[in-house]
Scaffold this active site. Structure first.
Site, PDB file in Angstrom:
ATOM      1  N   LYS A  73     -17.142 -10.764   0.368  1.00 33.03           N
ATOM      2  CA  LYS A  73     -18.453 -10.095   0.328  1.00 33.03           C
ATOM      3  C   LYS A  73     -19.348 -10.604  -0.803  1.00 33.03           C
ATOM      4  O   LYS A  73     -20.555 -10.670  -0.653  1.00 33.03           O
ATOM      5  CB  LYS A  73     -18.260  -8.580   0.210  1.00 33.03           C
ATOM      6  N   ASP A 110     -22.631  -1.408   3.996  1.00 34.78           N
ATOM      7  CA  ASP A 110     -21.483  -0.564   3.593  1.00 34.78           C
ATOM      8  C   ASP A 110     -21.952   0.767   3.000  1.00 34.78           C
ATOM      9  O   ASP A 110     -21.341   1.807   3.227  1.00 34.78           O
ATOM     10  CB  ASP A 110     -20.610  -1.297   2.565  1.00 34.78           C
TER      11      ASP A 110
HETATM   12  P1  NAP Z   1     -12.028  -7.294  -2.556  1.00 37.96           P
HETATM   13  O1  NAP Z   1     -13.396  -7.787  -2.902  1.00 37.96           O
HETATM   14  O2  NAP Z   1     -10.941  -8.252  -2.282  1.00 37.96           O
HETATM   15  O3  NAP Z   1     -11.575  -6.314  -3.769  1.00 37.96           O
HETATM   16  C1  NAP Z   1     -10.295  -5.757  -3.768  1.00 37.96           C
HETATM   17  C2  NAP Z   1     -10.175  -4.691  -4.851  1.00 37.96           C
HETATM   18  O4  NAP Z   1      -8.894  -4.045  -4.711  1.00 37.96           O
HETATM   19  C3  NAP Z   1     -10.226  -5.231  -6.284  1.00 37.96           C
HETATM   20  O5  NAP Z   1     -10.885  -4.292  -7.102  1.00 37.96           O
HETATM   21  C4  NAP Z   1      -8.739  -5.332  -6.647  1.00 37.96           C
HETATM   22  O6  NAP Z   1      -8.482  -5.217  -8.023  1.00 37.96           O
HETATM   23  C5  NAP Z   1      -8.205  -4.102  -5.972  1.00 37.96           C
HETATM   24  N1  NAP Z   1      -6.770  -4.159  -5.687  1.00 37.96           N
HETATM   25  C6  NAP Z   1      -6.127  -5.003  -4.842  1.00 37.96           C
HETATM   26  N2  NAP Z   1      -4.808  -4.744  -4.821  1.00 37.96           N
HETATM   27  C7  NAP Z   1      -4.617  -3.698  -5.685  1.00 37.96           C
HETATM   28  C8  NAP Z   1      -3.462  -2.972  -6.099  1.00 37.96           C
HETATM   29  N3  NAP Z   1      -2.251  -3.264  -5.619  1.00 37.96           N
HETATM   30  N4  NAP Z   1      -3.639  -1.950  -6.980  1.00 37.96           N
HETATM   31  C9  NAP Z   1      -4.869  -1.644  -7.459  1.00 37.96           C
HETATM   32  N5  NAP Z   1      -5.990  -2.315  -7.109  1.00 37.96           N
HETATM   33  C10 NAP Z   1      -5.861  -3.330  -6.233  1.00 37.96           C
HETATM   34  O7  NAP Z   1     -12.076  -6.337  -1.273  1.00 37.96           O
HETATM   35  P2  NAP Z   1     -13.322  -5.484  -0.728  1.00 37.96           P
HETATM   36  O8  NAP Z   1     -14.122  -6.269   0.203  1.00 37.96           O
HETATM   37  O9  NAP Z   1     -13.984  -4.846  -1.895  1.00 37.96           O
HETATM   38  O10 NAP Z   1     -12.555  -4.378   0.156  1.00 37.96           O
HETATM   39  C11 NAP Z   1     -11.800  -3.364  -0.484  1.00 37.96           C
HETATM   40  C12 NAP Z   1     -11.210  -2.430   0.567  1.00 37.96           C
HETATM   41  O11 NAP Z   1     -12.233  -1.657   1.207  1.00 37.96           O
HETATM   42  C13 NAP Z   1     -10.467  -3.142   1.669  1.00 37.96           C
HETATM   43  O12 NAP Z   1      -9.309  -2.396   1.962  1.00 37.96           O
HETATM   44  C14 NAP Z   1     -11.433  -3.091   2.839  1.00 37.96           C
HETATM   45  O13 NAP Z   1     -10.780  -3.163   4.080  1.00 37.96           O
HETATM   46  C15 NAP Z   1     -12.061  -1.733   2.611  1.00 37.96           C
HETATM   47  N6  NAP Z   1     -13.375  -1.577   3.236  1.00 37.96           N
HETATM   48  C16 NAP Z   1     -13.515  -0.671   4.238  1.00 37.96           C
HETATM   49  C17 NAP Z   1     -14.747  -0.470   4.796  1.00 37.96           C
HETATM   50  C18 NAP Z   1     -14.921   0.545   5.881  1.00 37.96           C
HETATM   51  O14 NAP Z   1     -15.938   0.483   6.564  1.00 37.96           O
HETATM   52  N7  NAP Z   1     -14.004   1.473   6.044  1.00 37.96           N
HETATM   53  C19 NAP Z   1     -15.853  -1.209   4.368  1.00 37.96           C
HETATM   54  C20 NAP Z   1     -15.669  -2.099   3.330  1.00 37.96           C
HETATM   55  C21 NAP Z   1     -14.416  -2.295   2.783  1.00 37.96           C
HETATM   56  P3  NAP Z   1      -8.510  -6.527  -8.976  1.00 37.96           P
HETATM   57  O15 NAP Z   1      -9.956  -6.760  -9.311  1.00 37.96           O
HETATM   58  O16 NAP Z   1      -7.686  -6.119 -10.137  1.00 37.96           O
HETATM   59  O17 NAP Z   1      -7.906  -7.664  -8.186  1.00 37.96           O
END
Ligand code: NAP
Length: 282
Positions: A73, A110
């Protein structure tokens, strides 16, 4: 009823890594069929370092555009020629629309999805009423922080495993940054907490968040929707907290994306949540 894919079929999709679990194709294709639009929506897994090349390859084709999911993103905004102010503010995009001459327009729906989800499932929530904790500092967290601030929240607390990333988000958008070890303190006076981490999506880890520290009435939301009731939401329910699920957000962000790709809003009378729940086995 089966659809015919023709040479004129308008193609859009969702790009991410991993992406095979995405429910977006189910939502968009159901809407396309119900609206009688000659279009199709597919999921595309993109290599770790391949996002810019992926967009470069598609932008001058007849593709309508792509939704963008983790972890691209933030990269999505950097490849765009122009961006909606809400995407610029969040410094993250979940929607790229390909226009004439290969122009790429970025948006972030979002936040709209998040607002829709809270309005549907926790209508009592008022972002102006107190602190909101966002767990995570990736692209989805950026959209959430911007949307909360737009809704009047003056105390957004960003808690992330990597503190530097939370600090960078807070420096960009405002709000406080805290390390995971300080989550309990951040949660103590929260009116809502939103899980915007990807913990458990690909790594099988369960998010370890001290939800018991939240006050009664604190709304607990999980962006992860697979399973619909995640361990995070199950813990919130066990504590008696009102909850909001990620599926409501997914549908809420998909509606404006559909309109951007296919030029009209999705049909209002189709129960896509029921279709998604069936796909989830819920
Ligand atoms: P991203 O940019 O890859 O960011 C991932 C985040 O999760 C980072 O802050 C990372 O921390 C943290 N993280 C990963 N593994 C972790 C763990 N084991 N313990 C604690 N923190 C952890 O992903 P994103 O695009 O922001 O998406 C995040 C989530 O939101 C995903 O699951 C996605 O599917 C969901 N989402 C859902 C919707 C919906 O419409 N329902 C919309 C958007 C996103 P670090 O910085 O320390 O690596």
């Amino acid at each position: 009823m089966s659809r015919t894919i023709s040479g004129a079929t308008r193609v859009a999709g969702v790009a991410g890594r991993p992406v095979a679990h995405s429910l977006s194709p189910i939502l968009h294709n159901a809407w396309l069929e119900a609206a009688g639009i000659d279009g199709v929506y597919v999921a595309l897994e993109v290599g770790e370092d391949g996002f810019a090349a992926f967009v470069e390859g598609l932008r001058r084709t007849s593709w309508a555009g792509v939704n963008v999911t983790l972890p691209f993103k933030e990269a999505a905004l950097t490849v765009a020629d122009e961006a909606h102010p809400r995407a610029q503010r969040a410094r993250a995009a979940n929607l790229l629309v390909f226009g004439d001459g290969g122009r790429v327009r970025a948006d972030n729906t979002d936040g709209l999805g998040l607002a829709t989800a809270f309005a549907e499932q926790a209508p009592q929530f008022d972002a102006r009423s107190g602190p909101v904790v966002v767990l995570g500092a990736g692209g989805a967290a950026r959209g959430a922080v911007a949307a909360l601030q737009d809704a009047g929240c003056r105390d957004v607390r960003i808690v992330n495993r990597t503190l530097a990333r939370a600090e960078a988000l807070a420096a960009d958008l405002g709000g406080g940054a805290a390390a995971w070890g300080d989550a309990e303190t951040a949660l103590q006076s929260a009116v809502a907490v939103i899980n915007a981490t990807s913990a458990g999506v690909a790594d099988g880890l369960t998010l370890d968040a001290p939800l018991a520290a939240t006050p009664a009435g604190c709304v607990v939301m999980d962006m992860v929707y697979m399973p619909l009731v995640t361990p995070f939401l199950a813990l919130a329910k066990a504590l008696g907290r009102p909850t909001v699920d990620g599926l409501a957000m997914l549908i809420g962000q998909a509606r404006p994306s559909f309109e951007a790709f296919y030029g009209q809003p999705p049909p209002a009378n189709l129960d896509v949540r029921a279709l998604a729940l069936k796909a989830l086995g819920a």
